[in-house]
Design a protein around this motif. Structure first.
Motif, PDB file in Angstrom:
ATOM      1  N   ASN A  36     -21.098  81.231   9.218  1.00 10.59           N
ATOM      2  CA  ASN A  36     -21.560  81.952  10.407  1.00 10.59           C
ATOM      3  C   ASN A  36     -21.466  81.108  11.669  1.00 10.59           C
ATOM      4  O   ASN A  36     -21.190  81.621  12.757  1.00 10.59           O
ATOM      5  CB  ASN A  36     -22.998  82.431  10.201  1.00 10.59           C
ATOM      6  CG  ASN A  36     -23.073  83.636   9.285  1.00 10.59           C
ATOM      7  OD1 ASN A  36     -22.053  84.124   8.800  1.00 10.59           O
ATOM      8  ND2 ASN A  36     -24.268  84.124   9.032  1.00 10.59           N
ATOM      9  N   LYS A  50      -9.203  86.295   9.061  1.00  9.76           N
ATOM     10  CA  LYS A  50     -10.111  87.370   8.668  1.00  9.76           C
ATOM     11  C   LYS A  50      -9.774  87.902   7.273  1.00  9.76           C
ATOM     12  O   LYS A  50      -9.721  89.108   7.031  1.00  9.76           O
ATOM     13  CB  LYS A  50     -10.098  88.504   9.703  1.00  9.76           C
ATOM     14  CG  LYS A  50     -10.605  88.078  11.072  1.00  9.76           C
ATOM     15  CD  LYS A  50     -10.748  89.258  12.002  1.00  9.76           C
ATOM     16  CE  LYS A  50     -11.387  88.820  13.328  1.00  9.76           C
ATOM     17  NZ  LYS A  50     -11.604  89.939  14.254  1.00  9.76           N
ATOM     18  N   LEU A  70     -18.236  91.854   8.086  1.00 11.84           N
ATOM     19  CA  LEU A  70     -17.392  91.017   8.939  1.00 11.84           C
ATOM     20  C   LEU A  70     -16.108  91.683   9.420  1.00 11.84           C
ATOM     21  O   LEU A  70     -15.405  91.123  10.249  1.00 11.84           O
ATOM     22  CB  LEU A  70     -17.021  89.723   8.181  1.00 11.84           C
ATOM     23  CG  LEU A  70     -18.182  88.859   7.700  1.00 11.84           C
ATOM     24  CD1 LEU A  70     -17.659  87.679   6.886  1.00 11.84           C
ATOM     25  CD2 LEU A  70     -19.021  88.373   8.870  1.00 11.84           C
TER      26      LEU A  70
END
Length: 388
Positions: A32, A126, A155
């Motif tokens: 994070n 990602k 996410l």
């Protein structure tokens, strides 16, 4: 130097290293931080054993020492500390046994990033990628199948093709996982802002075939497949599923998914509110009766079921109407159960008191009576309780 978010942990890492062992921040906190997201729990991995940790710090709580994990309470904040996994007692070996590369990134007390398995690259791409061998990681803990989808929802990441294929092939192993553990991940999954991507992942990997109730009726997923808005929580999710498909009732959802009584009670209230809405629309009594903690879940439920209401606009109008109500709760009603008992001293206490209070409540909320004690007492005297 440690980033400011991790400064409270420096003393813990320093203390462990002063005693001849090594320690690192690892997992979701580091992930994070690299994603510039808020950091909640900070986990630490170390070469030290739980027994050693207990001698390093004055306040240690054994939560799972048989699995190498203890809590260190430092400045009143708990930190989970786990001994390196694997047989080599090294950081690299420990990171190899973590689920996904983005969760296998460590940070030392100087703030240096240790990324053995390409997690930072996959974060930038990602992509959710298993650490080394996807099949091994899933077999170690099949819950990771649901965790992967949860991260998609939270996410807006995609799942690596290799991992996705393994998830589909090994999905049957979810039946080996305790329902309570699945529920923990599912609770986070349904709150994710990329929930529609999660539904697509579930469909592609056929995970629903091994989830409680969904495996009994896979077409239940059709009620979710096109949904783009997240759920507020489990109560809203269960109420929605009960409204959209009556194959399973509330009790079956609660029992099969092993949800709490709190979820059951809140979901039941949401269903009662919805039944009122179907009969009367959004009237004053509905706005009055919906408990404050359930306003947002109910508004979101209405938005999902009706599909033609803006949740933000509905909430704004709801709060405007709520502010205009003559009373907000029974506690603001000027007469009480004690007042009613005094008006009818010959009556024994019982359910009739609450029933009569409800009649007064409804009359005030609907504007038929003012919330004035003398007037309400006179009305009550003119409407005595029916004899048993």
């Amino acid at each position: 130097m440690l980033p400011k978010s991790f400064e409270p942990v420096y003393e813990i890492l320093e203390q462990i290293e002063k005693n001849g062992e090594v320690a690192y921040i690892v997992g979701g906190a580091v992930r994070n931080y690299l994603l510039s997201k808020s950091i909640n729990d900070i986990d630490i991995t170390t070469s030290a054993t739980p027994t050693q940790i207990a001698t390093f710090f004055p306040n240690v709580v054994d939560i799972a020492s048989e699995h190498g994990t203890v809590l260190v309470i430092h400045h009143k904040i708990p930190y989970e500390i786990t001994t390196f996994r694997g047989t080599k007692n090294t950081l690299e070996d420990d990171l190899m046994y973590r689920d996904f590369t983005m969760n296998a990134i460590a940070m030392n007390k100087n703030g240096d990033i240790i990324d053995v398995y390409g997690g930072t690259t996959h974060l930038n791409e990602k992509r959710i990628v298993a650490v080394q061998h996807a099949t091994d990681r899933i077999k170690e803990d099949p819950l990771r199948i649901i965790r992967a989808v949860r991260f998609v929802s939270e996410l807006q990441f995609s799942i690596d093709d290799t991992l996705a294929n393994v998830m589909k092939h090994e999905a049957f192993r979810l039946e080996q996982v305790a329902t309570e553990r699945i529920l923990q991940e599912w609770t986070k999954l349904i709150k994710g802002h990329s929930i529609q991507l999660a539904w697509k992942c579930i469909e592609a990997t056929q995970i629903a075939l091994y989830l409680p109730l969904f495996k009994e009726k896979p077409t239940l997923m059709n009620e979710l497949a096109t949904m783009t808005e997240p759920f507020n929580g489990l109560a809203e999710f269960v109420a929605y599923m009960c409204i959209r498909n009556d194959t399973f009732d509330l009790q079956q959802w609660i029992k099969k998914w092993k949800m709490s009584n709190e979820v059951k009670n809140d979901a039941n209230k949401l269903l009662l509110y919805y039944n009122h809405y179907q009969l009367h629309g959004i009237d004053d009594m509905l706005i009055y009766d919906v408990e404050e903690p359930l306003i947002t879940p109910f508004i979101q439920l209405l938005q999902k079921v009706t599909e033609n209401l803006s949740a933000n606009m509905l909430r704004q109008k709801w709060m405007e109407k709520r502010d205009a109500l003559p009373i907000k709760s029974r506690s603001t009603l000027v007469v009480t159960g004690h007042d009613i008992m005094e008006l009818f001293p010959e009556k024994r206490t019982g359910k009739w008191i609450g029933d009569l209070l409800r009649e007064v409540e409804v009359a005030v909320v609907r504007g038929h009576l003012p919330n004035e004690k003398i007037i309400l007492k006179e009305w009550i005297q003119c409407h005595p309780p029916v004899n048993d």
